[in-house]
Design a protein around this motif. Sequence first.
Motif, PDB file in Angstrom:
ATOM      1  N   TYR A  63     -35.363-110.446 125.303  1.00  0.00           N
ATOM      2  CA  TYR A  63     -35.126-110.114 126.710  1.00  0.00           C
ATOM      3  C   TYR A  63     -35.987-108.916 127.076  1.00  0.00           C
ATOM      4  CZ  TYR A  63     -31.056-113.163 127.192  1.00  0.00           C
ATOM      5  OH  TYR A  63     -30.215-114.252 127.274  1.00  0.00           O
ATOM      6  N   VAL A  64     -36.924-109.122 128.002  1.00  0.00           N
ATOM      7  CA  VAL A  64     -37.733-108.009 128.499  1.00  0.00           C
ATOM      8  C   VAL A  64     -37.082-107.473 129.774  1.00  0.00           C
ATOM      9  CG1 VAL A  64     -39.880-108.859 127.428  1.00  0.00           C
ATOM     10  CG2 VAL A  64     -39.306-109.542 129.771  1.00  0.00           C
ATOM     11  N   GLU A  65     -37.538-106.315 130.217  1.00  0.00           N
ATOM     12  CA  GLU A  65     -36.896-105.660 131.370  1.00  0.00           C
ATOM     13  C   GLU A  65     -36.841-106.563 132.602  1.00  0.00           C
ATOM     14  OE1 GLU A  65     -35.039-102.922 131.296  1.00  0.00           O
ATOM     15  OE2 GLU A  65     -35.525-102.897 129.163  1.00  0.00           O
ATOM     16  N   LYS A  66     -37.917-107.311 132.872  1.00  0.00           N
ATOM     17  CA  LYS A  66     -37.917-108.205 134.043  1.00  0.00           C
ATOM     18  C   LYS A  66     -36.816-109.262 133.922  1.00  0.00           C
ATOM     19  CE  LYS A  66     -42.580-107.963 135.861  1.00  0.00           C
ATOM     20  NZ  LYS A  66     -43.816-108.665 136.164  1.00  0.00           N
ATOM     21  N   ASP A  67     -36.608-109.775 132.699  1.00  0.00           N
ATOM     22  CA  ASP A  67     -35.541-110.754 132.480  1.00  0.00           C
ATOM     23  C   ASP A  67     -34.185-110.132 132.779  1.00  0.00           C
ATOM     24  OD1 ASP A  67     -37.364-112.702 131.475  1.00  0.00           O
ATOM     25  OD2 ASP A  67     -37.153-111.920 129.434  1.00  0.00           O
ATOM     26  N   ILE A  68     -33.977-108.948 132.239  1.00  0.00           N
ATOM     27  CA  ILE A  68     -32.693-108.252 132.392  1.00  0.00           C
ATOM     28  C   ILE A  68     -32.408-107.987 133.871  1.00  0.00           C
ATOM     29  CG2 ILE A  68     -31.457-106.099 131.895  1.00  0.00           C
ATOM     30  CD1 ILE A  68     -33.081-106.143 129.158  1.00  0.00           C
ATOM     31  N   GLU A  69     -33.416-107.527 134.596  1.00  0.00           N
ATOM     32  CA  GLU A  69     -33.245-107.256 136.031  1.00  0.00           C
ATOM     33  C   GLU A  69     -32.922-108.534 136.799  1.00  0.00           C
ATOM     34  OE1 GLU A  69     -36.801-105.209 137.319  1.00  0.00           O
ATOM     35  OE2 GLU A  69     -36.517-103.660 135.789  1.00  0.00           O
ATOM     36  N   ARG A  70     -33.681-109.601 136.535  1.00  0.00           N
ATOM     37  CA  ARG A  70     -33.508-110.866 137.243  1.00  0.00           C
ATOM     38  C   ARG A  70     -32.145-111.490 136.948  1.00  0.00           C
ATOM     39  NH1 ARG A  70     -37.493-112.926 135.154  1.00  0.00           N
ATOM     40  NH2 ARG A  70     -36.493-114.167 133.549  1.00  0.00           N
ATOM     41  N   ILE A  71     -31.761-111.530 135.679  1.00  0.00           N
ATOM     42  CA  ILE A  71     -30.505-112.173 135.293  1.00  0.00           C
ATOM     43  C   ILE A  71     -29.309-111.343 135.753  1.00  0.00           C
ATOM     44  CG2 ILE A  71     -29.102-112.983 133.347  1.00  0.00           C
ATOM     45  CD1 ILE A  71     -31.864-113.462 131.890  1.00  0.00           C
ATOM     46  N   SER A  72     -29.378-110.031 135.587  1.00  0.00           N
ATOM     47  CA  SER A  72     -28.243-109.197 136.011  1.00  0.00           C
ATOM     48  C   SER A  72     -28.050-109.277 137.530  1.00  0.00           C
ATOM     49  CB  SER A  72     -28.396-107.755 135.533  1.00  0.00           C
ATOM     50  OG  SER A  72     -29.561-107.169 136.037  1.00  0.00           O
TER      51      SER A  72
END
Length: 163
Positions: A63-72
């Motif tokens: 999980y990269v930061e962009k993934d974390i931001e998008r999913i959260s």
Amino acid sequence: MDLEFYKKQAQLKQKDHRKFLDGLKKKPPKNLDYLVVEKHDETFQEIDCLGCANCCKTTGPLYVEKDIERISKHLRMKPADFEAKFLRVDEDQDKVLQNLPCFFLNDDNTCSIYDVRPKACREYPHTDRKKIYQINNLTIQNTLICPATYVFVEKLKKVLEKN
């Protein structure tokens, strides 16, 4: 889908597959990228990921930061809360799932966050990559997890050994 059958086949052919893929690295055919996409598409017309989902059951994506931001955002959570609930930092200092199978895997092998899933999930099993020989070790590893990767390597091998 008989996962054990594909895993055994992949184990039996590890050396053969490695030799084949290493040969691509040494002398890639001019039309390799085209053939890779063609064999990838053929493979996924035959194999339905929803009949398997072994990747979601046995391996966790990065999980990269962009993934974390998008999913959260999709889950209406703060990124820090998402991380605390679902992720951990592994030995390589990467953010990965705390537990497997993936929390977002539904009983019917669909993904509850499919439209916003991590980049690593979107790209898996990486069998449509340009210059595929750059990820030989990953491809070999994926043949043991993903029946489609095994079938893909076999198809690619067959077409290139004809030439």
